[in-house]
Design a protein around this motif. Sequence first.
Motif, PDB file in Angstrom:
ATOM      1  N   SER A  16       0.928  -1.191   0.070  1.00 15.82           N
ATOM      2  CA  SER A  16      -0.101  -0.158   0.301  1.00 15.82           C
ATOM      3  C   SER A  16       1.012   1.245   0.026  1.00 15.82           C
ATOM      4  O   SER A  16       1.883   1.136  -0.356  1.00 15.82           O
ATOM      5  N   SER A  17       0.426   2.303   0.358  1.00 14.10           N
ATOM      6  CA  SER A  17       1.152   3.723   0.269  1.00 14.10           C
ATOM      7  C   SER A  17       2.574   3.486   1.085  1.00 14.10           C
ATOM      8  O   SER A  17       3.489   4.549   0.801  1.00 14.10           O
ATOM      9  N   SER A  20       4.393   2.404  -1.713  1.00 16.56           N
ATOM     10  CA  SER A  20       4.292   3.198  -3.032  1.00 16.56           C
ATOM     11  C   SER A  20       4.978   4.612  -2.826  1.00 16.56           C
ATOM     12  O   SER A  20       5.433   4.956  -3.623  1.00 16.56           O
ATOM     13  N   PRO A  22       3.205   8.080  -1.537  1.00 11.50           N
ATOM     14  CA  PRO A  22       2.767   9.226  -2.087  1.00 11.50           C
ATOM     15  C   PRO A  22       3.299  10.531  -1.480  1.00 11.50           C
ATOM     16  O   PRO A  22       3.874  10.380  -0.138  1.00 11.50           O
ATOM     17  N   SER A  57      -0.864   2.953  -3.767  1.00 11.10           N
ATOM     18  CA  SER A  57      -1.597   3.627  -2.488  1.00 11.10           C
ATOM     19  C   SER A  57      -3.212   3.137  -2.204  1.00 11.10           C
ATOM     20  O   SER A  57      -3.837   3.052  -3.305  1.00 11.10           O
ATOM     21  N   HIS A 248       2.591   9.996   5.997  1.00 10.80           N
ATOM     22  CA  HIS A 248       3.134   8.908   5.248  1.00 10.80           C
ATOM     23  C   HIS A 248       4.732   8.933   5.077  1.00 10.80           C
ATOM     24  O   HIS A 248       5.277  10.189   5.666  1.00 10.80           O
TER      25      HIS A 248
END
Length: 269
Positions: A16-17, A20, A22, A57, A248
Motif C-alpha cells: 500500500s502507500s 508506494s 505518495p 496507495s 506517510h
Amino acid sequence: MIARMVASLSYAALGSSFASGPGIEPVVDRHAMRSGDNYPHRLARLLDADLTDLSVSGATTATILDQPQATIWGTEFPPQLDGVPERADLVTVTAGGNDLRYMGALLFTAWNHLQPGGPMARLMGADLPDGVPRPGDEDIERTADGLTRIVSRVRARAPRSRVLLVDYLTILADDVTPRPGIPFSAAEFEEFRLIRAALETAYELAAQRSGAELVAVSRISRDHALGSAEPWILPFSADPTGAAGSFHPNAEGMAAVADEIARHVTGQG
C-alpha cells in the motif's frame, strides 16, 4: 554503506502507500501514487536488483490477493499478486494498514479538526461511520490472515522467492503533543496507538504462521516518528501539493526502510 549483492536479483514489491510513497518525488505512476524513490526503488538500487514495483496507495490485503483496486481517478489495478514474476527471488509485503483503516482514521480526524464536517472530512469519514475504529481481536486476526495468505500465494507463484513482511514505520511518537501538522487530542493519540499496536501484532502473527521473515521497521523508527527531532513521517498538510503525503513516510523514512531491509537480506544487520 550497504554493499551491493554480487548477483542480480529479481525483486517484486507488494503493498500500500507505505510502500508506494505518495508525496515523494519523482512520481512514476500518478494513479498508484507511486514514487521512484520509495523503499522498493531504493532497495533495488542497493541490491542491484531487477524491480517489479506493484505497490498502490490505498491497497488492502484483498486487493493484493484477488480483488481489483479502483482509484479515485477511475483507474483499475489488477490484484497485485498477478504481477509477481514467477522467477522472483525476493518479495516484500507492506500492507494491512488499510485493512485496519489506519490512514483513513488519521486523515479523517485531521481534516475534521481543520474543517469540521467539511467535504474532506466527509470524504475521509465515509468508511468510518462510528469515528476512529478501535481494532478488536477479530480485526487483528483478519489482517494477520490476509498477510499470511499473501505469503502463501507468493510462494505458490514464485517458488524460489524469499518473502519478507515489512511492517509500517511508527507514525506518532508515544510522547507527542498537538502541534502544527499533528492536530490531535490526547484521547485521539491513544486511539491511533491502539491501531498501531494492532497492526504490529498482525504482522507478528503472520510471520509466525507463515514462516516469512519479519522486518519490523516499526521498532527502528520509534525515535523518528512525528514529533521527534528527525521524523521519518510527513506531517499533515492541507495544501493540495502535499496533502497526499500526509502521515506517510518521507524520503528519509523510505531510505531508512530500504537500508534496514538491505541489512537483513545481506546478513549485515
